[in-house]
Design an enzyme around this catalytic site. Structure first.
Site, PDB file in Angstrom:
ATOM      1  N   SER A 241       0.827  -1.226   0.000  1.00  0.00           N
ATOM      2  CA  SER A 241       0.000   0.000   0.000  1.00  0.00           C
ATOM      3  C   SER A 241       0.855   1.266   0.000  1.00  0.00           C
ATOM      4  O   SER A 241       0.542   2.234  -0.703  1.00  0.00           O
ATOM      5  CB  SER A 241      -0.981  -0.003   1.177  1.00  0.00           C
ATOM      6  OG  SER A 241      -0.327  -0.294   2.386  1.00  0.00           O
ATOM      7  N   HIS A 271      -2.046  -8.939   1.841  1.00  0.00           N
ATOM      8  CA  HIS A 271      -1.702  -7.675   2.536  1.00  0.00           C
ATOM      9  C   HIS A 271      -2.841  -7.353   3.520  1.00  0.00           C
ATOM     10  O   HIS A 271      -3.136  -8.152   4.395  1.00  0.00           O
ATOM     11  CB  HIS A 271      -1.458  -6.602   1.464  1.00  0.00           C
ATOM     12  CG  HIS A 271      -0.862  -5.326   1.947  1.00  0.00           C
ATOM     13  ND1 HIS A 271      -0.165  -5.187   3.111  1.00  0.00           N
ATOM     14  CD2 HIS A 271      -0.870  -4.057   1.394  1.00  0.00           C
ATOM     15  CE1 HIS A 271       0.242  -3.929   3.264  1.00  0.00           C
ATOM     16  NE2 HIS A 271      -0.190  -3.220   2.227  1.00  0.00           N
ATOM     17  N   HIS A 318       5.562 -13.060   7.212  1.00  0.00           N
ATOM     18  CA  HIS A 318       5.765 -11.660   6.812  1.00  0.00           C
ATOM     19  C   HIS A 318       6.915 -11.587   5.820  1.00  0.00           C
ATOM     20  O   HIS A 318       7.861 -12.373   5.902  1.00  0.00           O
ATOM     21  CB  HIS A 318       6.075 -10.779   8.032  1.00  0.00           C
ATOM     22  CG  HIS A 318       5.876  -9.332   7.753  1.00  0.00           C
ATOM     23  ND1 HIS A 318       6.850  -8.534   7.195  1.00  0.00           N
ATOM     24  CD2 HIS A 318       4.793  -8.534   7.919  1.00  0.00           C
ATOM     25  CE1 HIS A 318       6.373  -7.308   7.048  1.00  0.00           C
ATOM     26  NE2 HIS A 318       5.123  -7.272   7.476  1.00  0.00           N
ATOM     27  N   ARG A 327       3.074  -5.141  16.664  1.00  0.00           N
ATOM     28  CA  ARG A 327       1.678  -4.677  16.568  1.00  0.00           C
ATOM     29  C   ARG A 327       0.736  -5.767  17.071  1.00  0.00           C
ATOM     30  O   ARG A 327      -0.311  -5.486  17.635  1.00  0.00           O
ATOM     31  CB  ARG A 327       1.350  -4.285  15.118  1.00  0.00           C
ATOM     32  CG  ARG A 327       2.230  -3.162  14.579  1.00  0.00           C
ATOM     33  CD  ARG A 327       2.041  -2.930  13.094  1.00  0.00           C
ATOM     34  NE  ARG A 327       2.441  -4.079  12.294  1.00  0.00           N
ATOM     35  CZ  ARG A 327       2.348  -4.148  10.966  1.00  0.00           C
ATOM     36  NH1 ARG A 327       1.855  -3.127  10.287  1.00  0.00           N
ATOM     37  NH2 ARG A 327       2.738  -5.230  10.317  1.00  0.00           N
ATOM     38  N   ASP A 373      -2.281  -8.658  11.559  1.00  0.00           N
ATOM     39  CA  ASP A 373      -3.646  -9.070  11.209  1.00  0.00           C
ATOM     40  C   ASP A 373      -4.145 -10.263  12.024  1.00  0.00           C
ATOM     41  O   ASP A 373      -5.350 -10.521  12.066  1.00  0.00           O
ATOM     42  CB  ASP A 373      -3.717  -9.412   9.716  1.00  0.00           C
ATOM     43  CG  ASP A 373      -3.484  -8.192   8.848  1.00  0.00           C
ATOM     44  OD1 ASP A 373      -3.975  -7.110   9.215  1.00  0.00           O
ATOM     45  OD2 ASP A 373      -2.805  -8.307   7.811  1.00  0.00           O
TER      46      ASP A 373
HETATM   47  C1  LIG Z   1      -0.370  -6.017   6.974  1.00  0.00           C
HETATM   48  C2  LIG Z   1       0.285  -7.097   6.209  1.00  0.00           C
HETATM   49  O1  LIG Z   1       0.318  -7.027   5.027  1.00  0.00           O
HETATM   50  S1  LIG Z   1       0.972  -8.337   7.087  1.00  0.00           S
HETATM   51  C3  LIG Z   1       0.818  -9.771   6.018  1.00  0.00           C
HETATM   52  C4  LIG Z   1      -0.613 -10.218   5.923  1.00  0.00           C
HETATM   53  N1  LIG Z   1      -0.744 -11.438   5.101  1.00  0.00           N
HETATM   54  C5  LIG Z   1      -0.995 -12.647   5.650  1.00  0.00           C
HETATM   55  O2  LIG Z   1      -1.112 -12.805   6.855  1.00  0.00           O
HETATM   56  C6  LIG Z   1      -1.177 -13.787   4.678  1.00  0.00           C
HETATM   57  C7  LIG Z   1      -0.401 -15.025   5.123  1.00  0.00           C
HETATM   58  N2  LIG Z   1       1.028 -14.817   4.956  1.00  0.00           N
HETATM   59  C8  LIG Z   1       1.634 -14.917   3.729  1.00  0.00           C
HETATM   60  O3  LIG Z   1       1.019 -15.261   2.718  1.00  0.00           O
HETATM   61  C9  LIG Z   1       3.105 -14.592   3.613  1.00  0.00           C
HETATM   62  O4  LIG Z   1       3.767 -14.861   4.830  1.00  0.00           O
HETATM   63  C10 LIG Z   1       3.369 -13.118   3.186  1.00  0.00           C
HETATM   64  C11 LIG Z   1       2.616 -12.764   1.924  1.00  0.00           C
HETATM   65  C12 LIG Z   1       2.948 -12.157   4.295  1.00  0.00           C
HETATM   66  C13 LIG Z   1       4.865 -12.937   2.947  1.00  0.00           C
HETATM   67  O5  LIG Z   1       5.206 -13.649   1.789  1.00  0.00           O
HETATM   68  P1  LIG Z   1       6.688 -14.083   1.460  1.00  0.00           P
HETATM   69  O6  LIG Z   1       7.628 -12.960   1.784  1.00  0.00           O
HETATM   70  O7  LIG Z   1       6.714 -14.592   0.079  1.00  0.00           O
HETATM   71  O8  LIG Z   1       6.928 -15.224   2.521  1.00  0.00           O
HETATM   72  P2  LIG Z   1       8.055 -16.372   2.546  1.00  0.00           P
HETATM   73  O9  LIG Z   1       9.287 -15.948   1.830  1.00  0.00           O
HETATM   74  O10 LIG Z   1       8.180 -16.793   3.946  1.00  0.00           O
HETATM   75  O11 LIG Z   1       7.349 -17.498   1.663  1.00  0.00           O
HETATM   76  C14 LIG Z   1       7.965 -18.747   1.446  1.00  0.00           C
HETATM   77  C15 LIG Z   1       6.887 -19.797   1.260  1.00  0.00           C
HETATM   78  O12 LIG Z   1       6.200 -19.953   2.521  1.00  0.00           O
HETATM   79  C16 LIG Z   1       4.823 -19.776   2.329  1.00  0.00           C
HETATM   80  N3  LIG Z   1       4.217 -19.105   3.462  1.00  0.00           N
HETATM   81  C17 LIG Z   1       4.564 -17.916   4.001  1.00  0.00           C
HETATM   82  N4  LIG Z   1       3.697 -17.592   4.972  1.00  0.00           N
HETATM   83  C18 LIG Z   1       2.778 -18.587   5.039  1.00  0.00           C
HETATM   84  C19 LIG Z   1       1.614 -18.782   5.800  1.00  0.00           C
HETATM   85  N5  LIG Z   1       1.187 -17.901   6.693  1.00  0.00           N
HETATM   86  N6  LIG Z   1       0.912 -19.917   5.590  1.00  0.00           N
HETATM   87  C20 LIG Z   1       1.329 -20.813   4.667  1.00  0.00           C
HETATM   88  N7  LIG Z   1       2.395 -20.671   3.900  1.00  0.00           N
HETATM   89  C21 LIG Z   1       3.118 -19.554   4.092  1.00  0.00           C
HETATM   90  C22 LIG Z   1       4.723 -18.876   1.106  1.00  0.00           C
HETATM   91  O13 LIG Z   1       3.418 -18.937   0.544  1.00  0.00           O
HETATM   92  C23 LIG Z   1       5.809 -19.407   0.243  1.00  0.00           C
HETATM   93  O14 LIG Z   1       5.347 -20.565  -0.385  1.00  0.00           O
HETATM   94  P3  LIG Z   1       5.741 -20.924  -1.930  1.00  0.00           P
HETATM   95  O15 LIG Z   1       7.227 -21.078  -1.907  1.00  0.00           O
HETATM   96  O16 LIG Z   1       4.982 -22.149  -2.193  1.00  0.00           O
HETATM   97  O17 LIG Z   1       5.311 -19.736  -2.741  1.00  0.00           O
HETATM   98  O1  LIG Z   2       5.361  -4.494   5.635  1.00  0.00           O
HETATM   99  C1  LIG Z   2       4.656  -5.216   4.896  1.00  0.00           C
HETATM  100  O2  LIG Z   2       5.073  -5.733   3.843  1.00  0.00           O
HETATM  101  C2  LIG Z   2       3.264  -5.503   5.259  1.00  0.00           C
HETATM  102  C3  LIG Z   2       2.817  -4.924   6.549  1.00  0.00           C
HETATM  103  O3  LIG Z   2       2.985  -5.491   7.615  1.00  0.00           O
HETATM  104  C4  LIG Z   2       2.205  -3.602   6.519  1.00  0.00           C
HETATM  105  O4  LIG Z   2       2.186  -2.961   5.456  1.00  0.00           O
HETATM  106  O5  LIG Z   2       1.709  -3.138   7.558  1.00  0.00           O
END
Ligand SMILES: CC(=O)SCCNC(=O)CCNC(=O)[C@H](O)C(C)(C)COP(=O)(O)OP(=O)(O)OC[C@H]1O[C@@H](n2cnc3c(N)ncnc32)[C@H](O)[C@@H]1OP(=O)(O)O
Ligand SMILES: O=C([O-])CC(=O)C(=O)O
Length: 441
Positions: A241, A271, A318, A327, A373
């Protein structure tokens, strides 16, 4: 000119001079290499952006102008009788780089109350959408409808000197922050409360007025809103964002257009939409188990099933953080203080006991710990806000504080249009074979 705007201008001129010196004397200094993996995998770890408002440490979490979340909770001004920081104070800190006084915060509360009028065509635009429309879509339509009010767009069309861009961006940002709670509350009351809208109360602070317009007047929810609006506001510049808002703003799109773009990114499930997904996931687990509080064994089984189905566990992992998100911890502390016996909150804590172990065991996720979250929804449900599809709108209102403070800095520093280089996979193959060379341009 308001004293806050004048003070910002002084600070911006000082930093502009420092940045010019930095570029003149050290502009060619290398701050990192880029690997092929980074180009394909979300540019993780590439330092390629400058954002003044906050900085993330993978292990410690976010610091806003040097202040951690516990430090903010200690140092920012509070509402009378309240214990959580007023988000106005965080905005001041992000914009100015220094802590506000009580008077600064009161000034901002009254400025935003004064600027909060939303023209009727914005509500008409929202009303034109089917009631089933996702609240984030309504939110974006509302923001785009507000774009008619952009002072930057008007001034640019009339012809302004680029030295003055910051001034219009500042005005637009202040107006947009002032108006967002009204737009968001309108969406909530339209979709979930039969269109029974609540007028703003100009005497309240920004966060409690938002709570009031949503229909939650109890002090507990107002405190939650102040905390929520503070901790969701910023997470340095690379998150989807913030980066999107900055990117679109770099084309001199105005604050409304840039922020709307950022909000479409926040609406993605990896996100900001993750906060609704967490509650949806817990409710689905409870339903599958026939209701009530699950055991840790049942939670573990459900986590493994989620992963086996090729889904992510929402609220965990993350892109940058490698420890429990502070947080998350701040919200856990709030819950321990205000609602320690809440059933859903207890489930969130049991999930916290289970998920990191499973994700660590599977070894794929780089961070097995909870992010912001994982906790937020349970707190909202406690106070009666059960409509989880709305949660990301709350996140968006908060995120405006950080990304719009950053947009003011972008224009004040005269940052360039963003345009990194891209290549094709054919280019990558040729590069590996030594047939083409990486270019510094
Ligand atoms: C405010 C925010 O934006 S905070 C984030 C909110 N999002 C979530 O909670 C969704 C769940 N979490 C995720 O999908 C991920 O951890 C993300 C999108 C936040 C970060 O993604 P990445 O930086 O790519 O994570 P990472 O390098 O650890 O990923 C490696 C593998 O682990 C997996 N992985 C990471 N987190 C999770 C999870 N919570 N559950 C299952 N698998 C996961 C990825 O999908 C990826 O799989 P792939 O190789 O098959 O594609
Ligand atoms: O930092 C990130 O990539 C996602 C996150 O936790 C936020 O935007 O609050």
């Amino acid at each position: 000119m308001s004293y806050i705007k004048e003070k910002f201008k002084v600070k911006a001129d000082e930093l502009s001079t420092e940045v010019k010196d930095l570029l003149k004397n050290h502009g060619s200094k290398v701050i990192g290499d880029v690997t092929i993996a980074q180009a394909y995998q979300g540019m993780r770890g590439i330092t390629g952006l400058v954002t003044e408002t906050s900085l993330l440490d993978a292990n410690e979490g976010i610091r806003f102008r040097g202040y951690s979340i516990p430090e903010l909770r200690d140092n920012l001004p509070k509402a009378v009788g309240g214990a959580e920081p007023l988000p106005e104070g965080l905005f001041y800190l992000m914009l100015m780089g220094e802590l506000p006084t009580e008077a600064d915060v009161q000034h901002l509360s009254s400025v935003w109350a004064r600027r909060s009028h939303v023209p009727n065509h914005v509500f008409d635009a929202i009303e034109a959408l089917p009631i089933t429309t996702h609240p984030m879509t309504m939110f974006n339509v509302g923001i785009m409808a507000l774009q008619t009010e952009s002072l930057f767009a008007k001034a640019y069309a009339e012809g302004i000197n680029k030295k003055d861009y910051w001034s219009y961006m500042y005005e637009d940002s202040m107006n947009l922050i002032a108006r967002l709670p009204r737009v968001a509350a309108y969406i909530y009351r339209r979709k979930y409360k039969n269109g029974q809208h609540i007028q703003p109360d100009g005497l309240l602070d920004w966060g409690s007025n938002f709570a009031h317009m949503l229909g939650y007047d109890d002090e507990g929810f107002k405190e939650l809103m102040r905390l929520y609006m503070t901790i969701h506001a910023d997470h340095e510049g690379g998150n989807v964002s913030a980066h999107t808002t900055h990117l679109v703003g770099s084309a001199l799109s105005d604050a409304y257009q840039s922020f709307a773009a950022g909000m479409n990114g926040l609406a993605g499930p990896l996100h900001g939409l993750a906060n609704q997904e967490v509650i949806r996931w817990i409710l689905a687990m409870q339903e599958e188990l026939g209701g009530g509080t699950p055991t840790k064994e049942q939670i573990e089984k459900y986590v493994r099933k989620t992963l086996a189905d090729g889904k992510v566990v929402p609220g965990y992992g993350h892109a940058v953080l490698r420890k429990t998100d502070p947080r998350f911890t701040a919200q856990m502390e709030f819950a321990k203080k205000h609602l320690p016996e809440d059933e859903l909150v207890k489930i969130v804590w049991m999930v916290y006991d289970v998920v990191p172990g499973v994700l660590t065991e599977l070894g794929k996720a780089k961070n097995p710990w909870p992010n912001v979250d994982a906790h937020s929804g349970a707190l909202l449900v406690h106070y009666g806000m059960v409509e989880y599809e709305f949660y990301t709108v709350l996140f968006g209102v908060s995120r405006a504080l950080g990304v719009l403070a950053s947009l003011c800095w972008d224009r004040a520093l005269g940052l360039s249009i963003e345009r990194p280089k891209s290549v094709t996979t054919e280019w990558m193959k040729n590069f590996v074979e030594g047939k083409v060379e990486a270019s510094a341009e």
